[in-house]
Motif scaffolding. Structure first.
Motif, PDB file in Angstrom:
ATOM      1  N   HIS A 105       0.847  -1.186   0.000  1.00 33.76           N
ATOM      2  CA  HIS A 105       0.000   0.000   0.000  1.00 33.76           C
ATOM      3  C   HIS A 105       0.882   1.236   0.000  1.00 33.76           C
ATOM      4  CE1 HIS A 105       1.011   0.373   4.291  1.00 33.76           C
ATOM      5  NE2 HIS A 105       0.798  -0.930   4.353  1.00 33.76           N
ATOM      6  N   ASP A 106       0.319   2.366  -0.371  1.00 35.49           N
ATOM      7  CA  ASP A 106       1.074   3.631  -0.429  1.00 35.49           C
ATOM      8  C   ASP A 106       2.396   3.434  -1.180  1.00 35.49           C
ATOM      9  OD1 ASP A 106      -0.902   4.881   1.061  1.00 35.49           O
ATOM     10  OD2 ASP A 106       0.063   4.392   2.963  1.00 35.49           O
ATOM     11  N   GLU A 176       7.202   0.902  -0.579  1.00 36.24           N
ATOM     12  CA  GLU A 176       5.987   1.069   0.215  1.00 36.24           C
ATOM     13  C   GLU A 176       6.309   2.047   1.335  1.00 36.24           C
ATOM     14  OE1 GLU A 176       2.827  -1.996   2.044  1.00 36.24           O
ATOM     15  OE2 GLU A 176       4.760  -2.007   3.096  1.00 36.24           O
ATOM     16  N   TYR A 177       5.619   3.176   1.339  1.00 41.02           N
ATOM     17  CA  TYR A 177       5.901   4.205   2.336  1.00 41.02           C
ATOM     18  C   TYR A 177       5.217   3.856   3.655  1.00 41.02           C
ATOM     19  CZ  TYR A 177       7.838   7.039  -1.407  1.00 41.02           C
ATOM     20  OH  TYR A 177       8.609   7.496  -2.446  1.00 41.02           O
ATOM     21  N   VAL A 185      10.549  -2.536   0.472  1.00 42.17           N
ATOM     22  CA  VAL A 185      10.751  -2.620  -0.965  1.00 42.17           C
ATOM     23  C   VAL A 185       9.730  -3.590  -1.550  1.00 42.17           C
ATOM     24  CG1 VAL A 185      12.344  -3.170  -2.831  1.00 42.17           C
ATOM     25  CG2 VAL A 185      13.206  -2.142  -0.720  1.00 42.17           C
ATOM     26  N   VAL A 186       8.956  -3.118  -2.505  1.00 40.28           N
ATOM     27  CA  VAL A 186       7.973  -3.948  -3.192  1.00 40.28           C
ATOM     28  C   VAL A 186       8.667  -4.575  -4.403  1.00 40.28           C
ATOM     29  CG1 VAL A 186       5.714  -4.055  -4.287  1.00 40.28           C
ATOM     30  CG2 VAL A 186       6.133  -2.423  -2.418  1.00 40.28           C
ATOM     31  N   VAL A 187       8.842  -5.875  -4.359  1.00 35.98           N
ATOM     32  CA  VAL A 187       9.569  -6.597  -5.404  1.00 35.98           C
ATOM     33  C   VAL A 187       8.585  -7.368  -6.278  1.00 35.98           C
ATOM     34  CG1 VAL A 187      11.428  -8.213  -5.901  1.00 35.98           C
ATOM     35  CG2 VAL A 187      11.440  -6.925  -3.755  1.00 35.98           C
ATOM     36  N   VAL A 220       6.797  -7.944  -0.426  1.00 31.87           N
ATOM     37  CA  VAL A 220       7.236  -6.723   0.256  1.00 31.87           C
ATOM     38  C   VAL A 220       8.341  -7.117   1.223  1.00 31.87           C
ATOM     39  CG1 VAL A 220       6.586  -4.743   1.659  1.00 31.87           C
ATOM     40  CG2 VAL A 220       4.929  -5.715   0.046  1.00 31.87           C
ATOM     41  N   TRP A 221       9.544  -6.662   0.940  1.00 27.99           N
ATOM     42  CA  TRP A 221      10.697  -6.935   1.806  1.00 27.99           C
ATOM     43  C   TRP A 221      10.841  -5.781   2.787  1.00 27.99           C
ATOM     44  CZ3 TRP A 221      15.256 -10.370   0.447  1.00 27.99           C
ATOM     45  CH2 TRP A 221      14.837 -11.429  -0.368  1.00 27.99           C
ATOM     46  N   GLU A 222      10.681  -6.097   4.068  1.00 29.34           N
ATOM     47  CA  GLU A 222      10.782  -5.093   5.124  1.00 29.34           C
ATOM     48  C   GLU A 222      12.197  -5.126   5.693  1.00 29.34           C
ATOM     49  OE1 GLU A 222       7.639  -5.925   7.863  1.00 29.34           O
ATOM     50  OE2 GLU A 222       6.079  -5.834   6.320  1.00 29.34           O
ATOM     51  N   LEU A 223      12.928  -4.025   5.540  1.00 28.65           N
ATOM     52  CA  LEU A 223      14.345  -3.976   5.871  1.00 28.65           C
ATOM     53  C   LEU A 223      14.617  -2.993   7.001  1.00 28.65           C
ATOM     54  CD1 LEU A 223      15.706  -3.726   2.207  1.00 28.65           C
ATOM     55  CD2 LEU A 223      15.123  -5.795   3.473  1.00 28.65           C
TER      56      LEU A 223
END
Length: 242
Positions: A105-106, A176-177, A185-187, A220-223
């Protein structure tokens, strides 16, 4: 009959619990199957006094007969139908919410600098995943997330299977903000994602490989950054199909 109806009610409730498909690649559910979200089932009993409304209608526990003379069977069938109806409605609403939670989202542009920093991390994680290189995964993931992924690899090793990713390529990168310091990061990528079984015949494994189709997927990779300023994988959300 009483136990049969209660058992059937529980089975129906479990049968309509929502499931979200998961994948074999890094970030999959523990065990490499599906994530099931089941509800609880409870039963409540009433007093055996004749003044109790449930007893008078034939709905009571602990006595044989179920109050057949009071229409108890019809009442229990009504309860069963209500359980099925409510369970199905809950499944639909819950699954829709779960799917929505998984979706990015966003979303906006990632930028060339962050893309150049992310791509090597993405391929390093996936290569370590298919080779079972836990030391490399531990280096690239946060401790908590690595422990979760380690469970998956250990379970698969006990089951005698390994995950393969052929022809893996990134198609698109976005961002994704979020309101935290994390980088999401949306991959969008594509690959042939399949299992191999070293203890089985070569012909069988070749068949699995030949029949694995190239599929496109979005994650969505959350880093988060470590003390050295390097990004680590804290979570991977495998976007469920709507």
């Amino acid at each position: 009959m009483k136990k049969w109806l209660i058992g059937l009610s529980i089975a129906i409730m479990l049968g309509v619990s929502p499931t979200i498909s998961t994948f074999a690649r890094a970030g999959g559910a523990v065990g490499g199957g599906t994530v099931s979200f089941g509800g609880s089932h409870s039963t409540g009993g009433g007093s055996t006094s004749t003044g109790n409304a449930f007893y008078n209608r034939g709905i009571y526990f602990g006595r044989p007969g179920w109050g057949y003379g009071h229409g108890g069977m019809f009442n229990w069938l009504g309860v069963l139908v209500l359980i099925v109806f409510l369970g199905y409605g809950l499944r639909r609403r819950t699954k829709q919410q779960l799917v929505a939670d998984q979706q990015p989202h966003d979303v906006g542009e990632l930028g060339a600098e962050l893309a150049n920093e992310f791509e090597p991390l993405f391929y390093a994680v996936e290569n370590a995943w298919v080779s079972g290189n836990k030391a490399e995964l531990k280096r690239l993931m946060t401790p908590k997330y690595f422990k979760q992924q380690q469970i998956i690899l250990n379970n698969w090793r006990q089951e005698g299977k390994v995950n393969n990713l052929d022809n893996l390529v990134i198609v698109k990168l976005q961002r994704e903000y979020v309101k935290t310091d994390e980088l999401h990061v949306v991959v969008t990528a594509q690959a042939r994602d399949y299992f191999q079984y070293p203890d089985r015949a070569d012909e069988y494994n070749q068949y699995l490989q030949d029949n694995a189709m190239i599929q496109r997927f979005t994650e969505v990779w959350e880093l988060v950054k470590d003390n050295n300023g390097q990004y680590l994988v804290n979570n991977i959300r495998q976007a469920a199909k709507k």
